[in-house]
Write a protein that holds these residues in place. Structure first.
Motif, mmCIF file in Angstrom:
data_model
loop_
_atom_site.group_PDB
_atom_site.id
_atom_site.type_symbol
_atom_site.label_atom_id
_atom_site.label_comp_id
_atom_site.label_asym_id
_atom_site.label_seq_id
_atom_site.Cartn_x
_atom_site.Cartn_y
_atom_site.Cartn_z
ATOM 1 N N THR A 52 -1.262 10.108 28.288
ATOM 2 C CA THR A 52 -2.181 11.037 27.871
ATOM 3 C C THR A 52 -2.310 11.040 27.086
ATOM 4 O O THR A 52 -3.711 11.363 26.313
ATOM 5 C CB THR A 52 -1.731 12.721 27.927
ATOM 6 O OG1 THR A 52 -1.408 12.939 29.839
ATOM 7 C CG2 THR A 52 -2.234 13.890 27.324
ATOM 8 N N TYR A 53 -2.184 10.462 25.512
ATOM 9 C CA TYR A 53 -1.830 10.288 24.340
ATOM 10 C C TYR A 53 -2.845 9.063 24.142
ATOM 11 O O TYR A 53 -3.831 9.289 23.350
ATOM 12 C CB TYR A 53 -0.575 9.977 23.430
ATOM 13 C CG TYR A 53 -0.343 9.142 22.006
ATOM 14 C CD1 TYR A 53 -1.357 10.291 21.274
ATOM 15 C CD2 TYR A 53 -1.139 7.804 21.646
ATOM 16 C CE1 TYR A 53 -0.899 9.617 20.043
ATOM 17 C CE2 TYR A 53 -1.008 7.205 21.163
ATOM 18 C CZ TYR A 53 -1.239 8.186 19.660
ATOM 19 O OH TYR A 53 -1.713 7.905 18.626
ATOM 20 N N ALA A 80 0.492 18.582 14.677
ATOM 21 C CA ALA A 80 1.594 17.205 15.012
ATOM 22 C C ALA A 80 1.218 17.754 15.938
ATOM 23 O O ALA A 80 1.571 17.819 17.708
ATOM 24 C CB ALA A 80 2.564 18.244 15.111
ATOM 25 N N LYS A 81 1.929 15.868 16.478
ATOM 26 C CA LYS A 81 1.723 15.538 18.221
ATOM 27 C C LYS A 81 2.241 14.535 18.496
ATOM 28 O O LYS A 81 3.410 14.192 17.699
ATOM 29 C CB LYS A 81 0.404 14.938 18.017
ATOM 30 C CG LYS A 81 -1.167 15.707 18.469
ATOM 31 C CD LYS A 81 -1.994 14.544 18.029
ATOM 32 C CE LYS A 81 -1.960 14.112 16.783
ATOM 33 N NZ LYS A 81 -2.481 15.153 15.815
ATOM 34 N N ILE A 82 3.613 15.075 19.397
ATOM 35 C CA ILE A 82 4.625 14.689 19.590
ATOM 36 C C ILE A 82 5.055 13.796 21.397
ATOM 37 O O ILE A 82 4.198 14.645 21.700
ATOM 38 C CB ILE A 82 5.597 15.460 19.828
ATOM 39 C CG1 ILE A 82 6.431 16.512 18.805
ATOM 40 C CG2 ILE A 82 7.399 14.850 20.495
ATOM 41 C CD1 ILE A 82 6.897 17.651 19.097
ATOM 42 N N VAL A 83 5.102 12.114 20.679
ATOM 43 C CA VAL A 83 4.088 12.166 22.304
ATOM 44 C C VAL A 83 6.225 11.311 22.707
ATOM 45 O O VAL A 83 6.328 10.805 21.720
ATOM 46 C CB VAL A 83 3.893 10.419 21.798
ATOM 47 C CG1 VAL A 83 3.575 9.060 23.225
ATOM 48 C CG2 VAL A 83 2.159 10.859 21.265
ATOM 49 N N HIS A 94 -3.548 10.739 13.262
ATOM 50 C CA HIS A 94 -2.744 11.965 11.826
ATOM 51 C C HIS A 94 -1.563 12.240 12.844
ATOM 52 O O HIS A 94 -1.872 13.352 13.953
ATOM 53 C CB HIS A 94 -3.822 12.058 11.477
ATOM 54 C CG HIS A 94 -3.218 13.061 10.406
ATOM 55 N ND1 HIS A 94 -2.446 12.989 9.298
ATOM 56 C CD2 HIS A 94 -3.580 14.414 10.512
ATOM 57 C CE1 HIS A 94 -2.419 13.971 8.558
ATOM 58 N NE2 HIS A 94 -2.920 14.960 9.317
ATOM 59 N N ASN A 95 -0.150 12.465 11.873
ATOM 60 C CA ASN A 95 0.266 13.168 12.302
ATOM 61 C C ASN A 95 1.417 13.065 13.645
ATOM 62 O O ASN A 95 1.378 14.323 14.706
ATOM 63 C CB ASN A 95 0.171 14.988 12.197
ATOM 64 C CG ASN A 95 0.608 15.843 12.046
ATOM 65 O OD1 ASN A 95 1.898 15.807 11.084
ATOM 66 N ND2 ASN A 95 0.836 17.132 12.200
ATOM 67 N N THR A 96 1.489 12.498 14.881
ATOM 68 C CA THR A 96 1.720 12.481 15.628
ATOM 69 C C THR A 96 3.454 11.409 15.399
ATOM 70 O O THR A 96 3.035 10.728 14.644
ATOM 71 C CB THR A 96 0.923 10.505 16.643
ATOM 72 O OG1 THR A 96 0.054 11.334 16.618
ATOM 73 C CG2 THR A 96 1.881 10.049 17.507
ATOM 74 N N SER A 97 4.132 11.552 16.308
ATOM 75 C CA SER A 97 6.172 11.185 16.117
ATOM 76 C C SER A 97 6.090 10.622 17.764
ATOM 77 O O SER A 97 5.213 11.499 18.257
ATOM 78 C CB SER A 97 7.213 12.299 15.471
ATOM 79 O OG SER A 97 7.149 13.138 16.131
ATOM 80 N N ILE A 98 6.963 9.857 17.776
ATOM 81 C CA ILE A 98 7.134 9.003 18.604
ATOM 82 C C ILE A 98 9.052 9.097 18.793
ATOM 83 O O ILE A 98 9.147 9.182 18.003
ATOM 84 C CB ILE A 98 6.730 7.354 18.926
ATOM 85 C CG1 ILE A 98 4.755 7.064 18.827
ATOM 86 C CG2 ILE A 98 7.477 7.508 20.318
ATOM 87 C CD1 ILE A 98 5.374 6.100 18.386
ATOM 88 N N ILE A 99 8.672 9.664 20.517
ATOM 89 C CA ILE A 99 10.176 10.086 20.455
ATOM 90 C C ILE A 99 10.366 9.929 21.592
ATOM 91 O O ILE A 99 10.028 9.363 22.593
ATOM 92 C CB ILE A 99 10.490 11.449 20.414
ATOM 93 C CG1 ILE A 99 10.119 12.906 19.847
ATOM 94 C CG2 ILE A 99 12.070 12.029 21.448
ATOM 95 C CD1 ILE A 99 10.979 12.370 18.516
ATOM 96 N N THR A 100 11.659 8.504 21.427
ATOM 97 C CA THR A 100 12.338 8.137 22.962
ATOM 98 C C THR A 100 13.415 8.274 22.941
ATOM 99 O O THR A 100 14.418 9.323 22.077
ATOM 100 C CB THR A 100 12.000 6.678 21.599
ATOM 101 O OG1 THR A 100 13.315 6.426 20.711
ATOM 102 C CG2 THR A 100 11.088 5.710 21.780
ATOM 103 N N GLY A 101 14.285 7.998 24.532
ATOM 104 C CA GLY A 101 15.305 8.683 24.492
ATOM 105 C C GLY A 101 15.451 8.742 25.514
ATOM 106 O O GLY A 101 14.459 9.177 26.744
#
Length: 188
Positions: A52-53, A80-83, A94-101
């Motif tokens: 989707t991102y 703010a975008k959380i992927v 712009h304003n995107t963070s990637i969360i893993t785990g």
């Protein structure tokens, strides 16, 4: 505590996307665009899966998006975008963070942090996983008067029953129905 809302378009037979990721069947009339523009200005953070991102990043920062839906594009680009992804290594929007785990553990942490409420767009796999763990506080669906022959259901392979309570609804002139639900066991 931050709340998480799912917002998706659905066909009458429950698909949020058709074959080959197709979402072109959703009716984007003036009323729907006004609603989307208002929602985009609410300053919620967006939670997205990688697919989707990548789809949204290919459109919303473009000149075409600014021309076709300036208020929605503005809100999408500022949000703010959380992927949630273990495969995406870099995010250029712009304003995107990637969360893993582990998606469940990480989402529980995110909900406890201070910050804006969160809206999940698309991202059926994330919706299914979070719904299975009671991490979604609201469900908002625009149901189109369209039946698709094939596609992906928003709750594909869900492992539990979701008992939802209708909060409100609205019918658009195009025949699109907006419905807002919360889990019956929710205290929010």
């Amino acid at each position: 505590m931050r709340t998480i809302t799912v917002f998706n378009f659905l066909s009458l037979n429950g698909f949020y996307k058709g074959l080959n990721e197709d979402i072109g069947w959703h009716r984007h009339g003036p009323e729907e665009n006004d609603y989307a523009g208002d929602a985009a200005q609410e300053q919620n953070a967006l939670m997205l899966g990688r697919v989707t991102y990548e789809m949204m990043y290919s459109y919303w920062p473009s000149e075409m998006a600014m021309k076709n839906s300036p208020r929605v594009a503005d809100g999408m680009n500022k949000a703010a975008k959380i992927v949630l992804s273990n495969s995406l290594k870099k995010a250029n929007w712009h304003n995107t963070s990637i969360i893993t785990g582990d998606i469940i553990t990480e989402t529980k942490k995110i909900k406890q942090q201070s910050g804006p409420n969160i809206t999940i767009l698309g991202s059926g796999s994330i919706v299914k996983q979070l719904a299975d763990h009671d991490l979604i506080d609201h469900y908002s669906f625009m149901i189109d008067p369209v039946v698709l022959g094939a596609g992906s259901t928003i709750f594909g392979d869900i492992n539990k029953k979701l008992d939802l309570e209708l909060l409100n609804s609205k019918v658009f002139k195009s025949g699109v129905l907006l419905v807002n639900y919360k889990p019956k066991n929710s205290t929010i």
